[in-house]
Scaffold this motif. Sequence first.
Motif, PDB file in Angstrom:
ATOM      1  N   ILE A  86       0.837  -1.206   0.000  1.00  0.00           N
ATOM      2  CA  ILE A  86       0.000   0.000   0.000  1.00  0.00           C
ATOM      3  C   ILE A  86       0.870   1.253   0.000  1.00  0.00           C
ATOM      4  O   ILE A  86       0.582   2.238  -0.696  1.00  0.00           O
ATOM      5  N   LYS A  87       1.959   1.211   0.764  1.00  0.00           N
ATOM      6  CA  LYS A  87       2.877   2.351   0.822  1.00  0.00           C
ATOM      7  C   LYS A  87       3.480   2.632  -0.550  1.00  0.00           C
ATOM      8  O   LYS A  87       3.641   3.786  -0.951  1.00  0.00           O
ATOM      9  N   THR A  88       3.797   1.558  -1.280  1.00  0.00           N
ATOM     10  CA  THR A  88       4.354   1.712  -2.625  1.00  0.00           C
ATOM     11  C   THR A  88       3.341   2.347  -3.567  1.00  0.00           C
ATOM     12  O   THR A  88       3.664   3.245  -4.352  1.00  0.00           O
ATOM     13  N   LEU A  89       2.095   1.893  -3.488  1.00  0.00           N
ATOM     14  CA  LEU A  89       1.044   2.436  -4.356  1.00  0.00           C
ATOM     15  C   LEU A  89       0.748   3.897  -4.011  1.00  0.00           C
ATOM     16  O   LEU A  89       0.548   4.725  -4.906  1.00  0.00           O
ATOM     17  N   LEU A  90       0.717   4.215  -2.727  1.00  0.00           N
ATOM     18  CA  LEU A  90       0.447   5.593  -2.315  1.00  0.00           C
ATOM     19  C   LEU A  90       1.574   6.529  -2.710  1.00  0.00           C
ATOM     20  O   LEU A  90       1.357   7.718  -2.963  1.00  0.00           O
ATOM     21  N   ALA A  91       2.816   5.977  -2.787  1.00  0.00           N
ATOM     22  CA  ALA A  91       3.962   6.807  -3.167  1.00  0.00           C
ATOM     23  C   ALA A  91       3.828   7.317  -4.591  1.00  0.00           C
ATOM     24  O   ALA A  91       4.361   8.367  -4.936  1.00  0.00           O
ATOM     25  N   LEU A  92       3.110   6.584  -5.437  1.00  0.00           N
ATOM     26  CA  LEU A  92       2.900   7.014  -6.818  1.00  0.00           C
ATOM     27  C   LEU A  92       2.140   8.331  -6.859  1.00  0.00           C
ATOM     28  O   LEU A  92       2.446   9.222  -7.640  1.00  0.00           O
ATOM     29  N   LYS A  93       1.118   8.467  -5.995  1.00  0.00           N
ATOM     30  CA  LYS A  93       0.341   9.706  -5.943  1.00  0.00           C
ATOM     31  C   LYS A  93       1.196  10.851  -5.403  1.00  0.00           C
ATOM     32  O   LYS A  93       1.098  11.981  -5.854  1.00  0.00           O
ATOM     33  N   SER A  94       2.063  10.518  -4.435  1.00  0.00           N
ATOM     34  CA  SER A  94       2.913  11.552  -3.845  1.00  0.00           C
ATOM     35  C   SER A  94       3.885  12.106  -4.876  1.00  0.00           C
ATOM     36  O   SER A  94       4.150  13.303  -4.925  1.00  0.00           O
ATOM     37  N   LYS A  95       4.416  11.227  -5.731  1.00  0.00           N
ATOM     38  CA  LYS A  95       5.382  11.661  -6.737  1.00  0.00           C
ATOM     39  C   LYS A  95       4.770  12.619  -7.744  1.00  0.00           C
ATOM     40  O   LYS A  95       5.442  13.507  -8.251  1.00  0.00           O
ATOM     41  N   SER A  96       3.522  12.410  -8.036  1.00  0.00           N
ATOM     42  CA  SER A  96       2.863  13.266  -9.019  1.00  0.00           C
ATOM     43  C   SER A  96       2.435  14.599  -8.426  1.00  0.00           C
ATOM     44  O   SER A  96       2.114  15.540  -9.146  1.00  0.00           O
ATOM     45  N   ALA A  97       2.475  14.695  -7.078  1.00  0.00           N
ATOM     46  CA  ALA A  97       1.994  15.906  -6.423  1.00  0.00           C
ATOM     47  C   ALA A  97       3.105  16.785  -5.865  1.00  0.00           C
ATOM     48  O   ALA A  97       2.840  17.847  -5.319  1.00  0.00           O
ATOM     49  N   ILE A  98       4.376  16.323  -5.997  1.00  0.00           N
ATOM     50  CA  ILE A  98       5.480  17.091  -5.415  1.00  0.00           C
ATOM     51  C   ILE A  98       6.549  17.358  -6.453  1.00  0.00           C
ATOM     52  O   ILE A  98       6.564  16.748  -7.523  1.00  0.00           O
ATOM     53  N   GLY A  99       7.474  18.265  -6.138  1.00  0.00           N
ATOM     54  CA  GLY A  99       8.534  18.602  -7.071  1.00  0.00           C
ATOM     55  C   GLY A  99       9.728  17.685  -6.940  1.00  0.00           C
ATOM     56  O   GLY A  99       9.775  16.804  -6.083  1.00  0.00           O
ATOM     57  N   ASN A 100      10.751  17.944  -7.756  1.00  0.00           N
ATOM     58  CA  ASN A 100      11.939  17.101  -7.780  1.00  0.00           C
ATOM     59  C   ASN A 100      12.707  17.161  -6.471  1.00  0.00           C
ATOM     60  O   ASN A 100      13.240  16.167  -6.005  1.00  0.00           O
ATOM     61  N   GLU A 101      12.775  18.356  -5.853  1.00  0.00           N
ATOM     62  CA  GLU A 101      13.528  18.480  -4.609  1.00  0.00           C
ATOM     63  C   GLU A 101      12.891  17.652  -3.513  1.00  0.00           C
ATOM     64  O   GLU A 101      13.565  16.989  -2.736  1.00  0.00           O
ATOM     65  N   ASP A 102      11.553  17.684  -3.432  1.00  0.00           N
ATOM     66  CA  ASP A 102      10.858  16.890  -2.415  1.00  0.00           C
ATOM     67  C   ASP A 102      11.034  15.420  -2.703  1.00  0.00           C
ATOM     68  O   ASP A 102      11.158  14.610  -1.794  1.00  0.00           O
ATOM     69  N   THR A 103      11.024  15.044  -3.998  1.00  0.00           N
ATOM     70  CA  THR A 103      11.219  13.636  -4.358  1.00  0.00           C
ATOM     71  C   THR A 103      12.566  13.151  -3.868  1.00  0.00           C
ATOM     72  O   THR A 103      12.713  12.049  -3.349  1.00  0.00           O
ATOM     73  N   GLY A 104      13.601  14.004  -4.020  1.00  0.00           N
ATOM     74  CA  GLY A 104      14.932  13.613  -3.565  1.00  0.00           C
ATOM     75  C   GLY A 104      14.973  13.409  -2.067  1.00  0.00           C
ATOM     76  O   GLY A 104      15.600  12.481  -1.572  1.00  0.00           O
ATOM     77  N   SER A 105      14.299  14.296  -1.323  1.00  0.00           N
ATOM     78  CA  SER A 105      14.302  14.163   0.135  1.00  0.00           C
ATOM     79  C   SER A 105      13.557  12.921   0.576  1.00  0.00           C
ATOM     80  O   SER A 105      13.928  12.263   1.541  1.00  0.00           O
ATOM     81  N   ILE A 106      12.456  12.583  -0.149  1.00  0.00           N
ATOM     82  CA  ILE A 106      11.702  11.380   0.199  1.00  0.00           C
ATOM     83  C   ILE A 106      12.545  10.145  -0.045  1.00  0.00           C
ATOM     84  O   ILE A 106      12.566   9.200   0.743  1.00  0.00           O
ATOM     85  N   ARG A 107      13.280  10.147  -1.178  1.00  0.00           N
ATOM     86  CA  ARG A 107      14.142   8.996  -1.475  1.00  0.00           C
ATOM     87  C   ARG A 107      15.223   8.844  -0.419  1.00  0.00           C
ATOM     88  O   ARG A 107      15.578   7.740  -0.028  1.00  0.00           O
ATOM     89  N   LYS A 108      15.758   9.973   0.055  1.00  0.00           N
ATOM     90  CA  LYS A 108      16.773   9.913   1.098  1.00  0.00           C
ATOM     91  C   LYS A 108      16.201   9.328   2.369  1.00  0.00           C
ATOM     92  O   LYS A 108      16.825   8.512   3.051  1.00  0.00           O
ATOM     93  N   TYR A 109      14.967   9.691   2.695  1.00  0.00           N
ATOM     94  CA  TYR A 109      14.306   9.162   3.898  1.00  0.00           C
ATOM     95  C   TYR A 109      14.042   7.675   3.743  1.00  0.00           C
ATOM     96  O   TYR A 109      14.290   6.876   4.649  1.00  0.00           O
ATOM     97  N   LYS A 110      13.524   7.280   2.552  1.00  0.00           N
ATOM     98  CA  LYS A 110      13.204   5.875   2.323  1.00  0.00           C
ATOM     99  C   LYS A 110      14.461   5.017   2.360  1.00  0.00           C
ATOM    100  O   LYS A 110      14.439   3.874   2.791  1.00  0.00           O
ATOM    101  N   ASN A 111      15.595   5.591   1.902  1.00  0.00           N
ATOM    102  CA  ASN A 111      16.835   4.839   1.853  1.00  0.00           C
ATOM    103  C   ASN A 111      17.263   4.375   3.235  1.00  0.00           C
ATOM    104  O   ASN A 111      17.914   3.356   3.392  1.00  0.00           O
ATOM    105  N   GLN A 112      16.875   5.151   4.274  1.00  0.00           N
ATOM    106  CA  GLN A 112      17.274   4.814   5.630  1.00  0.00           C
ATOM    107  C   GLN A 112      16.545   3.576   6.151  1.00  0.00           C
ATOM    108  O   GLN A 112      16.976   2.986   7.118  1.00  0.00           O
TER     109      GLN A 112
END
Length: 210
Positions: A86-112
């Motif tokens: 579910i988290k993976t599916l919801l992330a798709l909506k988040s990616k379409s609603a945010i900019g590249n900088e926010d996407t990078g920060s989310i990826r950094k958080y997920k990487n942890q």
Amino acid sequence: MENFYLFVIMSMLLILLPGPDTAIATRNTLSAGRVGGFKTLVGTFCALLIHTLAAVIGLSAIIVKSALLFSIFKYVGAVYLVYLGIKTLLALKSKSAIGNEDTGSIRKYKNQSHFKQGFLTNMLNPKVAVFFLTFLPQFVHPDSDTLVPFILMGLTYAILTAVWFIMYILLVDQISAFMKRPKTTTVIESITGAVLIGFGIKLAMEKAHQ
């Protein structure tokens, strides 16, 4: 120990079968590159070592023979897989609603959390405990000491798993340019999320082996 080479061949065939670990490794490699994939692999490897130790000292046998403990592990593992899906599916909506900088920060958080995802996905799967207790004894003589053979086979299986996933992660990372195209990513992550949810439901329906 009997037929060690046959054990290696059978293990390789089983490892090649796609499962929750493969889905998690694929998703994390695409979202954070080979670093994310390798962190997931380390988590999976550590979980396999714990399963090996549990099989050696008999804890896995207790879990498999106890319907209550089996059910606890089964449902916790199933809920966790569904949660990741579910988290993976919801992330798709988040990616379409945010900019590249926010996407990078989310990826950094997920990487942890990639290590934790790989570890828990494997650790909370009671089918792994069942596998160790039903598959490994077939290659050990019943009248011999099982301690050393169990440890050897468990380590061998974990190492073979690590080798396969290293090659798989490197392959996914190499073709990530194509796989990271917006449309391709959407399709892959949608499939991955659905697969994780499917594995969670399938795990929840598994019956304990008495």
